[in-house]
Design an enzyme around this catalytic site. Sequence first.
Site, PDB file in Angstrom:
ATOM      1  N   TYR A  32       0.841  -0.946  -0.001  1.00  0.00           N
ATOM      2  CA  TYR A  32      -0.120  -0.241   0.014  1.00  0.00           C
ATOM      3  C   TYR A  32       0.823   1.181   0.031  1.00  0.00           C
ATOM      4  O   TYR A  32       0.933   1.924   0.779  1.00  0.00           O
ATOM      5  CB  TYR A  32      -0.988   0.069   1.149  1.00  0.00           C
ATOM      6  CG  TYR A  32      -2.208   0.670   1.037  1.00  0.00           C
ATOM      7  CD1 TYR A  32      -3.144   0.371  -0.060  1.00  0.00           C
ATOM      8  CD2 TYR A  32      -2.567   2.150   1.257  1.00  0.00           C
ATOM      9  CE1 TYR A  32      -4.259   0.846  -0.317  1.00  0.00           C
ATOM     10  CE2 TYR A  32      -3.699   2.646   1.035  1.00  0.00           C
ATOM     11  CZ  TYR A  32      -4.665   2.106   0.129  1.00  0.00           C
ATOM     12  OH  TYR A  32      -5.740   2.849  -0.131  1.00  0.00           O
ATOM     13  N   HIS A  37       7.269   5.589   1.210  1.00  0.00           N
ATOM     14  CA  HIS A  37       7.990   4.430   0.666  1.00  0.00           C
ATOM     15  C   HIS A  37       8.655   4.977  -0.581  1.00  0.00           C
ATOM     16  O   HIS A  37       9.812   4.238  -0.941  1.00  0.00           O
ATOM     17  CB  HIS A  37       7.055   3.322   0.195  1.00  0.00           C
ATOM     18  CG  HIS A  37       6.291   2.893   1.212  1.00  0.00           C
ATOM     19  ND1 HIS A  37       4.796   3.059   1.322  1.00  0.00           N
ATOM     20  CD2 HIS A  37       6.433   1.888   2.389  1.00  0.00           C
ATOM     21  CE1 HIS A  37       4.120   2.534   2.602  1.00  0.00           C
ATOM     22  NE2 HIS A  37       5.369   1.883   2.985  1.00  0.00           N
ATOM     23  N   ASP A 150       8.756   5.520  11.581  1.00  0.00           N
ATOM     24  CA  ASP A 150       8.794   4.492  12.761  1.00  0.00           C
ATOM     25  C   ASP A 150      10.101   4.509  13.468  1.00  0.00           C
ATOM     26  O   ASP A 150      11.102   3.829  12.983  1.00  0.00           O
ATOM     27  CB  ASP A 150       8.607   3.040  11.846  1.00  0.00           C
ATOM     28  CG  ASP A 150       7.175   2.945  11.336  1.00  0.00           C
ATOM     29  OD1 ASP A 150       6.210   3.175  11.976  1.00  0.00           O
ATOM     30  OD2 ASP A 150       7.194   2.886   9.980  1.00  0.00           O
ATOM     31  N   GLN A 153      11.356   1.489  15.650  1.00  0.00           N
ATOM     32  CA  GLN A 153      11.742   0.244  14.416  1.00  0.00           C
ATOM     33  C   GLN A 153      13.172   0.503  13.999  1.00  0.00           C
ATOM     34  O   GLN A 153      14.074  -0.515  13.899  1.00  0.00           O
ATOM     35  CB  GLN A 153      10.686   0.272  13.519  1.00  0.00           C
ATOM     36  CG  GLN A 153      10.958  -0.625  12.339  1.00  0.00           C
ATOM     37  CD  GLN A 153      10.029  -0.988  11.245  1.00  0.00           C
ATOM     38  OE1 GLN A 153       9.280  -1.729  11.453  1.00  0.00           O
ATOM     39  NE2 GLN A 153      10.083  -0.430  10.333  1.00  0.00           N
TER      40      GLN A 153
HETATM   41  O1  PAF Z   1       7.922  -0.614   8.575  1.00  0.00           O
HETATM   42  C1  PAF Z   1       7.215  -1.675   7.753  1.00  0.00           C
HETATM   43  O2  PAF Z   1       6.310  -1.472   6.943  1.00  0.00           O
HETATM   44  C2  PAF Z   1       7.340  -3.124   8.731  1.00  0.00           C
HETATM   45  O3  PAF Z   1       7.302  -2.881  10.011  1.00  0.00           O
HETATM   46  C3  PAF Z   1       8.446  -3.701   7.831  1.00  0.00           C
HETATM   47  C4  PAF Z   1       9.801  -3.281   8.146  1.00  0.00           C
HETATM   48  C5  PAF Z   1       8.316  -3.709   6.406  1.00  0.00           C
HETATM   49  C6  PAF Z   1       8.527  -5.130   8.409  1.00  0.00           C
HETATM   50  O4  PAF Z   1       7.439  -6.057   8.219  1.00  0.00           O
END
Ligand code: PAF
Length: 281
Positions: A32, A37, A150, A153
Site C-alpha cells: 500500500y 515508501h 517508525d 523500529q
Molecule cells: O515498517 C514496515 O512497514 C514493517 O514493519 C516492515 C519493516 C516492512 C517489516 O514488516
Amino acid sequence: MIVAETIADVKKYVKEWKKNGETIGLVPTMGYLHEGHASLIKKAREQNDRVVVSDFVNPTQFGPNEDLEQYPRDFEADKKLCAGLGADLIFHPTPEEMYGKDHFTKVHVDTLTAGLCGAVRPVHFDGVCTVVTKLFHIAEADRAYFGQKDAQQLAVVKRMVHDLNYNIEIVGCPIVREADGLAKSSRNTYLSPEERKAAVILSASLKEGKKAIDAGEKDLKKITDIITKKLETEPLARIDYVSAVDFNLLQPKDRLDGEETLIAIAVYIGKTREIDNIIVR
Ligand code: PAF
C-alpha cells in the site's frame, strides 16, 4: 521489473547479481505504498546497482487484536509505483511462503523494545526483527532502507544489526508529510474525514515542542508538557504516550544534551493509533 513470489526465485536473481559484483538495496514494506515508501526506493536506487522491494503484510508483527485483516492492500498499484521508480524486483510472498508450517525461530531485541510502542504492542518488534532478518538474508542486501517515521523500529533494527554483526548498512530516511504536516502512513486511510482533519494535531504539537527547543529550552519535561498540552486541545485525540528518549538505546532522558534525542508521540484519533516524532540533534 521482476515480480517474485517465492524465496527461491528471489535467490536465483540475487545470486546472478552478486556474481556480477553488483550491490543490492532492499526496501522492506508492507505494501500500500505511498510517497514515504517512494522516498526510500529513490534513495535505494541512488545508492545501489540493484533495488529489491519486499511487499508483505507480515502477520507475526500484529497482535491478536490488531489490524492484520483490515491492513490496506493494493499490489497492482504497488507494482506500478515500484516499476516507475526503477526497482529491479518486487518480492510478494504469501505468509506460507515466508514462514512455512514449521518456523520456530524469533529474533528478539531486549531493552529498546520495552517502552514506547513496545509497551502496548508486545509481539510487534519480535515480528519485525524476525521478518527483516529473513528479508536481509533472502535478498543478500548490502543496504536496507527504513523511514524515520517508525523511529523505534529504526533504532531496534540498527541495534539488532550491530549486536548480531549483520553485514548490512541500515539507512534511515526522513519523514515524508502531507501538505498540512500529517506524516504519510498507510494507516491514514482508516481516518474518517473529520478524524483526518483532527490528526494534524500530531505534527502541530511537535512543532510547538520544536519552537520551544529553538528558543533554547533544554528541559525535556517542559518540552513534552508543551506537546501534551497542545494534543489535549484536540477533542478527538487520546494520548498513548509523549516521550523523550535517547535515540540509541531509547532510554528516557531529562535534558537535551550533545546526543541525539527522540521525542516521540503516539495518539489515538478515534480508533486509529497514529505515531510521529522529531529527532533533535
Ligand atoms: O515498517 C514496515 O512497514 C514493517 O514493519 C516492515 C519493516 C516492512 C517489516 O514488516
